[in-house]
Design an enzyme around this catalytic site. Structure first.
Site, PDB file in Angstrom:
ATOM      1  N   ASP A 122       0.805  -1.218   0.000  1.00 48.04           N
ATOM      2  CA  ASP A 122       0.000   0.000   0.000  1.00 48.04           C
ATOM      3  C   ASP A 122       0.841   1.273   0.000  1.00 48.04           C
ATOM      4  O   ASP A 122       0.410   2.305  -0.512  1.00 48.04           O
ATOM      5  CB  ASP A 122      -0.958   0.010   1.193  1.00 48.04           C
ATOM      6  CG  ASP A 122      -2.167  -0.878   0.960  1.00 48.04           C
ATOM      7  OD1 ASP A 122      -2.397  -1.259  -0.197  1.00 48.04           O
ATOM      8  OD2 ASP A 122      -2.874  -1.189   1.929  1.00 48.04           O
ATOM      9  N   SER A 170      -5.044  -8.304  10.582  1.00 49.12           N
ATOM     10  CA  SER A 170      -5.080  -7.080   9.793  1.00 49.12           C
ATOM     11  C   SER A 170      -6.089  -7.303   8.668  1.00 49.12           C
ATOM     12  O   SER A 170      -5.910  -8.198   7.828  1.00 49.12           O
ATOM     13  CB  SER A 170      -3.688  -6.781   9.214  1.00 49.12           C
ATOM     14  OG  SER A 170      -3.738  -5.643   8.374  1.00 49.12           O
TER      15      SER A 170
END
Length: 391
Positions: A122, A170
């Site tokens: 990301d 996560s």
């Protein structure tokens, strides 16, 4: 004090980032949460977390329809599947980055910040868009300070920061898919516990009877389920439910990250799998053999570009134009049977069908079967000559 706009989810990383940006970087923090179809409570949690942290200004940006119409639609038309799974997180990141840029411009900020670590994808996806579409400085506190998750938790406790989540995994979620990683899932030797799944039933607990569903497309984009026309975002929500309860959409893969690491990733993508499979079934009916072969190559390349943070790459736009041109004929209806994790196309119809039932029928007398004999004699001629020479 100069401003920084932080892409904010309300999770551990971004919550800790607020205080780090204030204390370590001496910046005035503005937070922004972009809604791309994550649970409503997650969006509300981000708002509450920002308030509790004393953030003076927080933005909640509704980008659900834009995500569906401008990003997911491209993922469907291109059949964007990376290493076996439809892209979801990677597809949303460019839009989120663009919305954060808009907030930063509005706030006259000096920089944009994110809570990505130095090990994931990301950081590339956010920063590639920010650097190519703006001149803002970029601050990445978790990566810059080389913080572990344990160190983040200790920092939060030391500074009296309440983390409003008890998740041990996560998780990233938008309407197109849900990714789960971390904790015991990091070791590929461990079987995923059933508790990690939220959208899909196991094949054992899926519906006991098959479900038939009809998907209608217009120029490559799904527009209706079982005759009910609806906006794309709502249609995806509906297919997530239908496919999920039929045990469709669980993917457990060893993924190759951009920085070279192999990572065990688990995805729930029920609606995405259903819609892409329906789309491919319709393409088989209306596209030529060479178009299908070329679209398969473009699908792989398109997914690679999106996964590898190259949404701004001109080639992606070039391929969009080629794909859009082919998709003009991908209009029609596909009926599929869903049962305990399987998807089986039952019927397909389109005004642009290249399937000619009169020519293919065994009852056809108009086309003389003998005419193909000359074609057969020359088929593989060079190979035949080669074999004779080698004897």
């Amino acid at each position: 004090m100069e401003k920084v706009v932080l892409a904010f989810s309300g999770g551990l990383d971004t919550t800790v980032c607020v205080k780090l940006l204030e204390e370590e970087y001496d910046l005035d923090v503005v937070t922004a949460c972009v809604d791309v179809g994550q649970p409503k409570e997650e969006v509300e949690k981000a708002e509450e977390a920002a308030k509790n942290l004393g953030v003076k200004k927080h933005y909640t940006i509704d980008a659900k329809d834009e995500f569906a119409n401008e990003y997911i639609s491209k993922g469907i038309k291109s059949n964007a599947v990376y290493e076996g799974y439809p892209l979801s997180t990677a597809l949303a990141r460019p839009l989120i980055a663009m919305k954060i840029i808009e907030v930063a411009l509005k706030e006259n900020a000096k920089a944009i910040a994110h809570g990505c670590t130095g090990k994931g994808n990301d950081q590339f996806r956010f920063e590639a868009v920010i650097r190519s579409m703006s001149d803002f400085d970029i601050v990445a506190p978790i990566r810059d300070l080389n913080l572990t998750r344990t160190e983040e938790q200790e920092y939060a406790e030391k500074h009296g920061i309440h983390i409003s989540s008890d998740k041990i995994y996560s998780i990233d979620e938008n309407v197109w898919g849900r990714s789960i990683e971390g904790d015991i899932l990091e070791d590929p030797a461990n079987e995923p516990p059933e508790e990690i799944y939220a959208w899909t039933a196991s094949s054992e607990n899926a519906k006991d009877r098959p479900t038939k569903v009809a998907i209608e497309f217009e120029e490559g984009v799904p527009i209706a389920i079982d005759g009910r026309i609806m906006p794309l975002f709502e249609l995806i929500e509906e297919t997530n439910k239908i496919a999920g309860e039929n045990g469709i959409g669980r993917i457990d893969t060893i993924e190759n990250r951009m920085i070279g690491l192999k990572s065990r990733e688990i995805y729930e993508v029920p609606g995405a799998l259903l819609l892409i499979r329906a789309h491919q079934a319709l393409e088989e009916l209306v596209l030529t053999k060479d178009e299908i072969l070329f679209s398969e190559y473009m699908s792989t390349k398109y997914a690679d570009l999106v996964y590898n943070a190259l949404w701004q790459e001109p080639l992606r736009d070039d391929m969009d134009q080629a794909i859009d041109n082919m998709q003009l004929r991908v209009t029609g209806k596909v009926v599929l049977k869903l049962f305990k994790g399987s998807i089986l196309p039952l019927s397909r119809e389109s005004d642009y069908s290249l399937h000619d039932i009169e020519h293919i029928s065994f009852e056809d007398k108009e086309n003389d079967q003998k005419e193909v004999e000359g074609m057969i004699k020359h088929h593989g001629l060079q190979a035949a000559i080669y074999q004779k020479l080698n004897k």
